[in-house]
Structure formats: C-alpha cells, structure tokens
Design a protein around this motif. Structure first.
Motif, mmCIF file in Angstrom:
data_model
loop_
_atom_site.group_PDB
_atom_site.id
_atom_site.type_symbol
_atom_site.label_atom_id
_atom_site.label_comp_id
_atom_site.label_asym_id
_atom_site.label_seq_id
_atom_site.Cartn_x
_atom_site.Cartn_y
_atom_site.Cartn_z
ATOM 1 N N GLY A 329 56.159 70.983 37.872
ATOM 2 C CA GLY A 329 56.012 72.473 37.992
ATOM 3 C C GLY A 329 57.103 73.256 37.324
ATOM 4 N N GLU A 330 57.661 73.976 38.056
ATOM 5 C CA GLU A 330 58.766 74.925 37.494
ATOM 6 C C GLU A 330 60.181 74.128 37.157
ATOM 7 O OE1 GLU A 330 56.726 76.033 40.040
ATOM 8 O OE2 GLU A 330 55.613 77.114 38.505
ATOM 9 N N PRO A 332 61.063 71.523 35.563
ATOM 10 C CA PRO A 332 61.559 70.981 34.149
ATOM 11 C C PRO A 332 61.955 72.140 33.245
ATOM 12 C CG PRO A 332 59.265 70.109 34.726
ATOM 13 C CD PRO A 332 59.805 70.891 35.889
ATOM 14 N N LEU A 333 61.104 73.275 33.627
ATOM 15 C CA LEU A 333 61.215 74.136 32.862
ATOM 16 C C LEU A 333 62.418 75.048 33.000
ATOM 17 C CD1 LEU A 333 59.266 76.169 30.739
ATOM 18 C CD2 LEU A 333 58.717 77.391 33.047
#
Lengths: 482, 298
Positions: A329-330, A332-333
């Motif tokens: 989901g968020e 790694p970003l």
C-alpha cells in the motif's frame, strides 16, 4: 452438537481481535455486574438497567457473527453448521433474555412479562441493526433513539403508554425482519461490499481483510459527490507534512473546506436530527420545565462528544495501523518518496489531524459541562476522557511508527479498560445526581482516579517504548508485523 | 568527500547489491544468505515459485524491510538509510499496488510529479490515453488491471535510473504485457536504466531479461546471463547403477522409480561438465529456460 458448542458458535464467526475485544468487554461488565449485584448495592432498577446494557452489547457485537457463520456454512455446503448457527441464537436468547428475566427482580413499575419483553427488545434492536440491509438499519437507529430516549424512564413510561401493547408487536416485526434478512443473506443474494449488505458483513470485510482493502472498498462504495476532494496545492518535498497527510489518507487527507463540509454533511445532518428529536421528546414530556430538557440535552451531548472523541482517536489509530501493515500500500511509497523521511515531520503529520479534531470537541464538551453546572470533580472526569483520547493517539502513533505495537491481547485489554473508564467517567458525573445508584460517590471517584492513573502509567510506558523504537529504526516506514 | 565527488562515486556504484541477506517470517526462513548484484543497465529477471522469497528479497533490496542479517545497497548507499538523491532515481511497483486509492490517476500524477524533477507529463498522459484509463476516476473504482497499469505509468513517468517491478504483468492482458516488456527493453537499451523484475512467466524473461536469477527456498541457486543458461546448465541423467555418482554441487536431484537419477548440473570454470557426465550410461540433456526452471523447482 451439544450446548457448549452452540455457545461457542458466534465466537467462531468473529475475527480474532474482535473476539478478544468482545470477550474482554463482556467479561469485565459481567464480572462488575455479578460482584456489585452480590454485594446487594444495586437496586432492582439499576440491575435492570445494567442488564439491558450488557444485553445490548452482546447482541450488537457477538450474536450477529452467527449470521456470518451461517452464510459461510451455506457456501461451504455444511447444512448442519448452518442450522446450528440459528440454534446458537436460541440458546443465547434463553441465557441472556429468559434466565435474567426470571432472576432479576423487575423494577417497581414493570411486570415480569414487561421486563422480559424489554430484555428481548434490547436484544432484537441491535441484532436487527447488524443483520438488516444498510438502508433499513438507518430506521433501526431512529427506532433505537426512541427506545433509548424512553429507557431511562422506561419503568415510569411503561404504565402510561401501555408498554406491552406497543413493545410486543414491535418485537414481532423486528424478529420477522431479522428472519427475512437472515434468509436473504445466508442464501448469498447480496454481496458483502454492496450497499444493501448487512452491517455485520461490512464490518467483517473490514476486520478480516485488515488492510487497505477495507478502505478501498469504502471509497469505492461512496458516491462521487460525497467523496473527499484532496487539497494538493501545497504538496511536494518542500511541504513534507501536507504531502505525508495525502499519502496517509482517511482522516489525515488534507481537503478543501468545501469538500470537508460536504463529507461531514451526513454526520451533521444526523446529529441535527438527533438533537432535534431529543429536544422535541423532552419538550413534549416537560413543556413547563425547560431547564430539565436542556439539562438532558447537554448531558447527552457531553456523552456523545466524549464517545466521539474516543472514536476519532480509535479511527485515526486504526487507519495508521493499517498503513503500517500493508506492504503493497502506501508504506513503500512513503519510504521511497524523496523528502518525506524526517521523523519530526512524520509525527506532526500523524498527530495533527486527530488532535486538531479533538480541540473543538474539547471546547464543546467544556460548554456542555459548564451548562450542566457540573461540580469541578465531575467536570474533571468528563475532560479526562478527552485527555485520555489524546494520550491514546499520541502513544499509539509512537508505537506504530516505532514498530513496537504490543500484542493483540494487550491491545484488547487496554481497549476494554479504556472503554469502561470512558463510559463510567462520562456516565456517572452527568447522571449520578439524578440516579439512585447506592455506590458511595467518593469510592467510585477513587476507583476512577486509580483506573485512569493505571491506564496513564501503562500508556506512558508504551509511549516510551514506541519512542525508543522510532529512534532506533533506520527509517520510520518499515512495516509492522514482518 | 564533497557533494559532487560523492555523487560521481555513487553513479559508478552498483544500482542494487545484496550481501548475505537473511530473513524469516514466524521462524520460517524465506531468505537464507542471498548475495545479488545488479550491473548498471542490466535487466534482471527474478524467477522462483510462489513463496520462494522474491517479494521479500525485492523489499529488502530497496530498504522496505529490515532483514535479520545481511545488508542491501542502492547506488552504493545502505538501502535502509537511503538519501533523497537516490530515492529520486528509483521507481518501484509492488505486486497488487494499493496505494492512494482515494485519488484519481490525474491527482496521483499531479501529486507525485512534484517529487521527481524528470517527471514526464506527456508520457503519463499518452499512456493513460493509450490504455484507456479515465484520468478523473478515483483509483478505488478502477479494476485491478487498470490500477496496475496506473502504477506502471507512475513508475515509468518518473524516468528512473533503477526500475524495480514485483510481478508487474500479473494483472495485465497479453497486449498490455507486451507493451510493458517493450517499454522495459526500451528504457534499458536507450536510457541505460537498470531493471529488476520478478515474474512467473518464463517467456517474459526470455523476451527482455539480460540476466536471470533463480530463487528457490530462500537461496539464489542460479544467476547468469539469460543467453548463457542453455550453455551453462543441463540435465544430467544417471542410470540406477551410477546413481551414487550424482555431483555434490548439483542444483537439484530427482530419483526415478527405476532407480535412475536426474539432476541439474553446471559447467565448471573450465567450461567442463562434472565428471559424472562421463560415467557409463550417463546422458546430458540441454534444457530450455522453462524446463530448467521446472527441473530445479519441482
């Protein structure tokens, strides 16, 4: 299948964490009820009221899981299990409605049959709310508000309105509605993600997926006009806090004022309806004593705000917990976007939205408490609930970002203890003057202070642990639980 | 070392490097001392069965996971303490991307473009048009395939020097898959980007990968140029009476019902097959990439 297994069936249908929370909460409440009842300090009316509350929680949180189990049993072609799920409800109905109806002495103005009937209603209403399609559940809330409004004075109202005459048909209608929805849900006529899915299926989808999937499903179901419009104006590496909030989503998502107003429209509408209903109800009963309904209104508002603050804290923490668990989901970003790695920026981005939401609630709570002319000690307890909510957010933000979340059982116990403390701290100061609870107020206050201090000490230790974890981590965007 | 020199030094460093990475989930080891280095401009296809540890290795390589032992480096920096200068040069697409579901593709690109100086708006728009993705539709309402495409466009539009894709073609139809592979080859060939991608589809490896790495039960069993696999590896079949002579360093071994044994062997430094290949009745079979994969993984 024997009776013991029938007792266990609804638990099997519950997700592990929910199972721990429900079990802990019900165990604590039952223990308090039995211990206090055994000391003879509870009058018939208090025992009746307390059991209504326990009944309500059990049928709202536990029994609807039997529907989930029956649905799965049907899908897996296990007819015996499907049948046993229904039988388990009957067993619980006997244990939680019939037996207490016979054992708990009815309040002065209720007959045994009326007591039994009211216990059945306190079971049927939450069960219907959880098992009926979403669009019908809204009507249950309205019905529940009516019942809730009547319940503090149910014993007095019963004779006036001839309780049995309206309660019995209402119970029958609810049972028929539940049976209809049960059959429809079990036979797989509706998808879990659809608008018309029962609340219990929607909640299970959120809980069992335990990741961003639930949030994605929520966004997908929401009509476009109700969707949050993010404010992306001040984003980029120069604005790390705002940028981090965009990625964190949910309550953290920066929005324009118009969008925020639109997304809160429903909540405001519902709250207004609720307040209007309260005022109308109180005015119709006591048109000559304006102060009385005003006091009731403020007490209920203070209660709602106190629980609202806890819910804001809980929702924020759950959202963050999911972000730090989902490796696709968020997270790694966040880890790979340049300019967002500073711990200070992250903590500010994680803490600011829930804490800013708490501030107006704190002010409203203060206004309500002052309007009620609460004594300083009572006022302190009401405010303590919000301070507790703020501390809860701070500590769990540190634990999540520091990768030091305690195990699920400790979280369950803490959640249950927090719920009980918040409930008692809000309930007693606003109603104790008018109630006939025989517990000496001083003792209760001492218990409450001790409880809050113990919870505070535990939260402090956990917060310290989270902070150390955050400092030691190479970067704060490492997933938890891997 | 001043900033310019440091930057120059990092440019010559390996884009990705893993040294002795070990990681376990709940006591089960998924990576057991993996060493891996990606040369600049190479396209490395990481292959392995489900649960072989591919995604874990990729995440450890990028510093998205703290391994229990070993270390990973990105452009010469420890992956867990990567600088913003290195982050700008990387794009990563996870398996089943879920991020930013509350934004539309247009909003997502608008947001992300501010972090990447080389962001190619025209490319992003062109690809959205080409793959017929509605730019203003919220991501949560897109199909899994569409979401994966949006994430691939996001990764490619940032014009990275290092592109890491975890099973990027899993949700793509054959046409989109071909287009993506062509794009990967183009990025590596013309722009010198380094690419690491994991996949189950052996034909994709043969199409674009310059190197392959085979991960099996947490160990890197094979790492070589794709074109060399046929030359370097083969199946050695030994009759029952010679079964005891299976080379100790065989990559796999399988005993058949008749007592014969087959195993995958590699040529030594002198390009010779193991001595067992010269045993009476022994036979060397050349293997295609897929057969090699199956032979080792089975």
């Amino acid at each position: 299948m024997n009776a013991a297994k029938l007792f266990l069936l609804p638990w099997w249908g519950a997700p592990t964490l929910t199972r721990g929370l429900i079990g802990g909460l019900l165990a604590i409440l039952m223990l308090i009820f039995i211990v206090v009842a055994a000391t003879g300090r509870l009058g018939a009316r208090e025992m009746y009221g307390a059991w209504c509350f326990i009944d309500l929680l059990a049928w709202a949180l536990l029994m609807p899981n039997a529907l989930v189990l029956a649905r799965d049993a049907r899908a897996l072609r296990l007819p015996a299990l499907e049948r046993d799920a229904v039988l388990s409800l009957i067993v619980y109905a006997v244990a939680l409605i019939v037996v207490p109806g016979l054992l708990i002495p009815p309040p002065a103005s209720l007959t045994s049959v009326q007591t039994l009937l009211s216990f059945a209603l306190f079971a049927a209403v939450p069960l219907a709310y959880m098992c009926l399609p979403g669009y019908l559940a809204a009507f249950i809330i309205v019905g529940w508000l009516i019942l809730n409004q009547l319940s503090p004075n149910l014993a007095a109202v019963a004779n006036m309105m001839n309780f049995t005459v309206w309660a019995a048909p209402m119970l029958l209608v609810l049972l028929l509605a539940i049976a209809w929805s049960w059959r429809r849900t079990v036979r797989g006529a509706i998808a879990a993600a659809s608008h018309s899915a029962p609340m219990v299926l929607k909640l299970r989808m959120s809980a069992w997926k335990g990741s961003d999937k639930a949030d994605i499903a929520q966004v997908r179901q929401r009509p476009d006009w109700l969707r949050a419009q993010p404010d992306l104006r001040r984003c980029g590496p120069e604005f790390p806090q705002q940028s981090l909030r965009v990625v964190l989503g949910g309550l953290f998502l920066p929005q324009r004022w118009t969008s925020r107003l639109r997304t809160w429209l429903w909540a405001v509408l519902w709250s207004s309806l609720f307040v209007a209903f309260m005022m109308l109800q109180a005015w119709s009963r006591h048109p000559q004593t304006g102060w009385l309904w005003r006091a009731g209104l403020f007490a209920t508002l203070a209660w709602g705000i106190g629980f609202g603050a806890s819910m804001v804290a809980l929702i924020s923490v759950l959202r963050l917990g999911r972000v730090w668990q989902n490796v696709t989901g968020e997270l790694p970003l966040l880890a790979l976007l340049p300019g967002l790695g500073a711990r200070g920026d992250l903590l500010r981005a994680m803490l600011a939205p829930p804490l800013y939401t708490q501030l107006p609630l704190l002010a409203l709570s203060l206004i309500c408490a002052l309007s009620l002319h609460l004594r300083p000690a009572a006022l302190a307890f009401v405010l303590l609930t919000q301070v507790g909510a703020i501390a809860f957010v701070v500590v769990f933000v540190l634990l999540i970002a520091g990768g030091k979340l305690p195990n699920k059982w400790l979280v369950s116990v803490l959640g249950c203890a927090g719920f009980v403390l918040v409930s008692v701290s809000l309930f007693v100061p606003t109603l104790s003057d008018a109630s006939t609870i025989r517990l000496p107020a001083g003792n209760l206050a001492d218990w409450l202070i001790a409880g809050w201090l113990a919870l505070g000490a535990i939260l402090f230790c956990l917060g310290l642990r989270g902070w150390r974890g955050l400092v030691q981590r190479p970067h704060p965007f490492l997933p938890n639980g891997t | 070392m001043n900033a310019v020199l440091k930057s120059a030094a990092n440019d010559t460093a390996w884009p990705l490097q893993a040294r002795g990475i070990v990681h376990a989930y709940e006591g089960r080891y998924v990576l057991q001392g993996v060493d891996l280095t990606l040369a600049p401009g190479s396209v490395l296809g990481l292959i392995g069965r489900n649960g072989a540890g591919k995604s874990t290795l990729i995440r450890a390589l990028l510093g998205l996971l703290q391994p229990q032992a070993g270390e990973a480096f990105v452009f010469g920096e420890p992956a867990l303490r990567m600088s913003d200068a290195s982050k700008v040069r990387i794009a990563y697409v996870p398996q089943q991307p879920d991020a930013l579901a509350w934004l539309s593709a247009a909003q997502m690109f608008d947001y992300l473009s501010r972090f990447y100086p080389k962001w190619d708006r025209a490319y992003a728009q062109r690809m959205l048009d080409r793959w017929q993705i509605v730019p203003n539709k919220v991501m949560a309402k897109l199909s899994p395939g569409e979401r994966q495409r949006v994430d691939l466009i996001r990764a490619l539009a940032s014009q990275p020097d290092l592109l890491v894709l975890d099973e990027p073609v899993a949700a793509l139809d054959p046409v989109a898959r071909r287009e993506l592979l062509r794009e990967i080859a183009l990025r590596a060939g013309e722009q010198g980007a380094t690419v690491l991608f994991s996949t189950h589809i052996v034909s994709d490896l043969e199409r674009v990968a310059s190197d392959i790495a085979f991960l099996h039960e947490g160990k890197l069993l094979l790492h070589c140029a794709t074109d060399d696999t046929k030359e370097c590896y083969a199946r050695l079949w030994l009759p029952a009476d010679q079964a005891v002579h299976v080379p100790a360093d065989a990559l796999s071994r399988r005993r058949h019902d008749d007592g014969s044994v087959s195993c995958v062997v590699a040529r030594d430094a002198g390009a010779r097959w193991p001595d067992a290949a010269n045993r009476p009745g022994a036979r060397i079979d050349a293997l295609g990439l897929e057969d090699l994969f199956v032979e080792i993984a089975e």
